[in-house]
Write a protein that holds these residues in place. Sequence first.
Motif, PDB file in Angstrom:
ATOM      1  N   UNK A 113       0.843  -1.207   0.000  1.00  0.00           N
ATOM      2  CA  UNK A 113       0.000   0.000   0.000  1.00  0.00           C
ATOM      3  C   UNK A 113       0.876   1.254   0.000  1.00  0.00           C
ATOM      4  N   UNK A 114       0.623   2.160  -0.966  1.00  0.00           N
ATOM      5  CA  UNK A 114       1.418   3.394  -0.986  1.00  0.00           C
ATOM      6  C   UNK A 114       0.932   4.351   0.099  1.00  0.00           C
ATOM      7  N   UNK A 115       1.828   5.256   0.472  1.00  0.00           N
ATOM      8  CA  UNK A 115       1.487   6.186   1.560  1.00  0.00           C
ATOM      9  C   UNK A 115       1.360   7.606   1.008  1.00  0.00           C
TER      10      UNK A 115
ATOM     11  N   UNK B 235       8.681   9.384   5.460  1.00  0.00           N
ATOM     12  CA  UNK B 235       8.637   8.963   4.054  1.00  0.00           C
ATOM     13  C   UNK B 235       7.199   8.847   3.541  1.00  0.00           C
ATOM     14  N   UNK B 236       6.961   9.363   2.347  1.00  0.00           N
ATOM     15  CA  UNK B 236       5.658   9.198   1.676  1.00  0.00           C
ATOM     16  C   UNK B 236       5.886   9.041   0.176  1.00  0.00           C
ATOM     17  N   UNK B 237       4.991   8.289  -0.471  1.00  0.00           N
ATOM     18  CA  UNK B 237       5.086   8.120  -1.927  1.00  0.00           C
ATOM     19  C   UNK B 237       4.471   9.315  -2.649  1.00  0.00           C
TER      20      UNK B 237
ATOM     21  N   UNK C 299     -10.610  10.628  -1.206  1.00  0.00           N
ATOM     22  CA  UNK C 299     -10.439  10.054  -2.558  1.00  0.00           C
ATOM     23  C   UNK C 299      -9.199   9.171  -2.634  1.00  0.00           C
ATOM     24  N   UNK C 300      -8.102   9.590  -2.001  1.00  0.00           N
ATOM     25  CA  UNK C 300      -6.888   8.763  -2.073  1.00  0.00           C
ATOM     26  C   UNK C 300      -7.036   7.495  -1.223  1.00  0.00           C
TER      27      UNK C 300
ATOM     28  N   UNK D 137      -9.633  16.215  -9.201  1.00  0.00           N
ATOM     29  CA  UNK D 137      -8.585  16.259 -10.235  1.00  0.00           C
ATOM     30  C   UNK D 137      -7.294  15.622  -9.707  1.00  0.00           C
ATOM     31  N   UNK D 138      -6.926  15.955  -8.457  1.00  0.00           N
ATOM     32  CA  UNK D 138      -5.706  15.357  -7.874  1.00  0.00           C
ATOM     33  C   UNK D 138      -5.819  13.841  -7.866  1.00  0.00           C
ATOM     34  N   UNK D 139      -6.976  13.359  -7.438  1.00  0.00           N
ATOM     35  CA  UNK D 139      -7.147  11.908  -7.353  1.00  0.00           C
ATOM     36  C   UNK D 139      -7.093  11.275  -8.748  1.00  0.00           C
ATOM     37  N   UNK D 140      -7.630  11.966  -9.764  1.00  0.00           N
ATOM     38  CA  UNK D 140      -7.543  11.449 -11.139  1.00  0.00           C
ATOM     39  C   UNK D 140      -6.088  11.407 -11.624  1.00  0.00           C
ATOM     40  N   UNK D 141      -5.287  12.377 -11.171  1.00  0.00           N
ATOM     41  CA  UNK D 141      -3.891  12.449 -11.632  1.00  0.00           C
ATOM     42  C   UNK D 141      -2.984  11.440 -10.917  1.00  0.00           C
ATOM     43  N   UNK D 142      -3.300  11.148  -9.657  1.00  0.00           N
ATOM     44  CA  UNK D 142      -2.407  10.282  -8.857  1.00  0.00           C
ATOM     45  C   UNK D 142      -2.527   8.824  -9.305  1.00  0.00           C
ATOM     46  N   UNK D 143      -1.421   8.087  -9.266  1.00  0.00           N
ATOM     47  CA  UNK D 143      -1.498   6.658  -9.612  1.00  0.00           C
ATOM     48  C   UNK D 143      -2.259   5.898  -8.531  1.00  0.00           C
ATOM     49  N   UNK D 144      -2.607   4.659  -8.814  1.00  0.00           N
ATOM     50  CA  UNK D 144      -3.295   3.848  -7.802  1.00  0.00           C
ATOM     51  C   UNK D 144      -2.430   3.671  -6.562  1.00  0.00           C
ATOM     52  N   UNK D 145      -3.096   3.567  -5.407  1.00  0.00           N
ATOM     53  CA  UNK D 145      -2.334   3.462  -4.164  1.00  0.00           C
ATOM     54  C   UNK D 145      -1.998   2.037  -3.765  1.00  0.00           C
ATOM     55  N   UNK D 146      -2.762   1.085  -4.268  1.00  0.00           N
ATOM     56  CA  UNK D 146      -2.475  -0.298  -3.865  1.00  0.00           C
ATOM     57  C   UNK D 146      -1.314  -0.817  -4.706  1.00  0.00           C
ATOM     58  N   UNK D 147      -0.341  -1.394  -4.042  1.00  0.00           N
ATOM     59  CA  UNK D 147       0.867  -1.835  -4.747  1.00  0.00           C
ATOM     60  C   UNK D 147       0.653  -3.147  -5.489  1.00  0.00           C
ATOM     61  N   UNK D 148      -0.465  -3.828  -5.138  1.00  0.00           N
ATOM     62  CA  UNK D 148      -0.709  -5.145  -5.751  1.00  0.00           C
ATOM     63  C   UNK D 148      -0.935  -5.002  -7.244  1.00  0.00           C
TER      64      UNK D 148
END
Length: 491
Positions: free
Chosen positions: A1-3, A270-272, A19-20, A480-491
């Motif tokens: 899971x990304x942070x 640390x955060x992604x 949203x994130x 818009x931010x949530x649309x721009x950000x990559x998915x948070x789950x690393x799976x």
Amino acid sequence: MKKAAIIGAGIGGIATAIRLAVKGYAVTVFEASSTFGGKMKEFVQDDFRFDTGPSLFTMPHLVDELFTLAGRNPTDYFRYQRLDVITQYFFADGTRLTAYAQPAKFAAEVEEKLGVPAVQVKAYLEKSARTYEATAPTFLYKSLHKISTYLSPDVLKTLPALPALGLTTTMHAANAQAFPDNRLVQLLDRFATYNGSDPYQAPATLNLIPHLEHNLGAFYPEGGIYAIAQSLVRLAEELGVVFLYDQPVNEIITQDDNVTGIRTTAGALDFDVVVSNMDVVPTYRRLLPHLKAPEKTLQQPRSSSALIYYWGIRQTFPELHLHNIFFSQNYQQEFQHIFREKDISPDPTVYVNITSKYTPTDAPPGGENWFVMVNVPHNAGQDWNTLIRVTRETIIQKISSVLNIDLAGLIATERVWDPVGIEADTSSFAGALYGSSSNNRMAAFLRHPNFTSGVKGLYFCGGSVHPGGGIPLCLLSARIVSDLAPNGSTA
Ligand code: FAD
């Protein structure tokens, strides 16, 4: 899971956190003050409850959307009602006009009180709707700064209509051309203040704002505006978002054009992904001093600010509604004071919001909670103590004379918020309510985007960035931010 770290628990930061979290991130919100809400807080003083900042609520579906996105039923968290009367207007010549919510009823009232044919008012509101529909997909729903926006089918469909939508004239010029009655022009020009702008400079495209209020409707959240922030924080916490209060972020840490985390007094974390809900100017100046700042963007003229007197009043006024406007005699002069002379007109338009009309417990029996606001310049080092004192007298005289009362004697309790206080409490640069102003036709393009091409993983939300200030636009910035950000789950 990304942070993900969110800097600030204003409405934009809270919505982005939700949203994130839904997008699979482990989200932590760092808030400098002791609680959430930013400009949208509340306080109780001597049994009177006040919302601190926003008072007009439009586009409630943008709040509902956050609950449905998270698989919840919005009404389990948050309820609101559509207003029957939007605003009670008092013009300087003594005319009183009630802005009914129903467009036909409003148009009939304008015909009766101002002598402007109802059919012309209805046509104006229809044009306002068309302007909104043609501009929103490009200017509000997506990033203005991504090529993909201009290639999406909904935007492509509306692009040909844009040149005809008033970018080459001002709001005031378009309104004065539409109507010969100065009072109706003043009423329509006032919508420029909804994003802290000047109708004598702002492009006529902003004449889409009446559509939001008069066609889509104005609403009142059960319990007041603060209920929006409260219910969204409840949802965010249920989704696992962690809110840390009294935790100002001092630095956004980057390495090789990537964001890697933030620094608080507790040290580096640390955060992604990092999202700043702090005003974009101090974000660059204080948190990213090592980065080359986008100076042209940061130096855009600021929007107006506000001077608010929160007055507990020992009387009730049946002639007043939830939203009330006491107009000035000379509107153009008023805006010259705000935007050119950077002071307050000796005859300002006064806005009075009274939530106890809908939530009687907001005031003791027989009283009302008055949120009394005038539009003022952003802070540029003015003598605010003198301006607060002089403007207080002006407002008291004006309302006393219109309502035929002795207002000074009815004030049971009082608090004041000025541009200096707004900046100190929320970090909004110069106390501007809506970031940069929209006083020129390039303003939308010159607002800071919701990302920066210089640092991957760093995003921006809230009223100082695209698409702009006010509750609905802050909520759209989160989308818009949530649309721009990559998915948070690393799976
Ligand atoms: P803000 O509310 O600006 O909050 C930012 C948060 O970030 C704050 O909590 C701050 O403490 C925090 N922060 C800042 N720096 C840091 C840091 N370094 N570390 C951690 N946290 C930090 N809008 C409407 O829609 N309708 C209205 O009627 C209306 N009227 C208004 C009247 C007034 C008097 C005011 C002040 C505003 C009004 N607005 C209105 C505008 C609306 O309130 C704002 O556009 C909106 O609330 C701004 O939200 P935001 O997400 O930008 O965050």
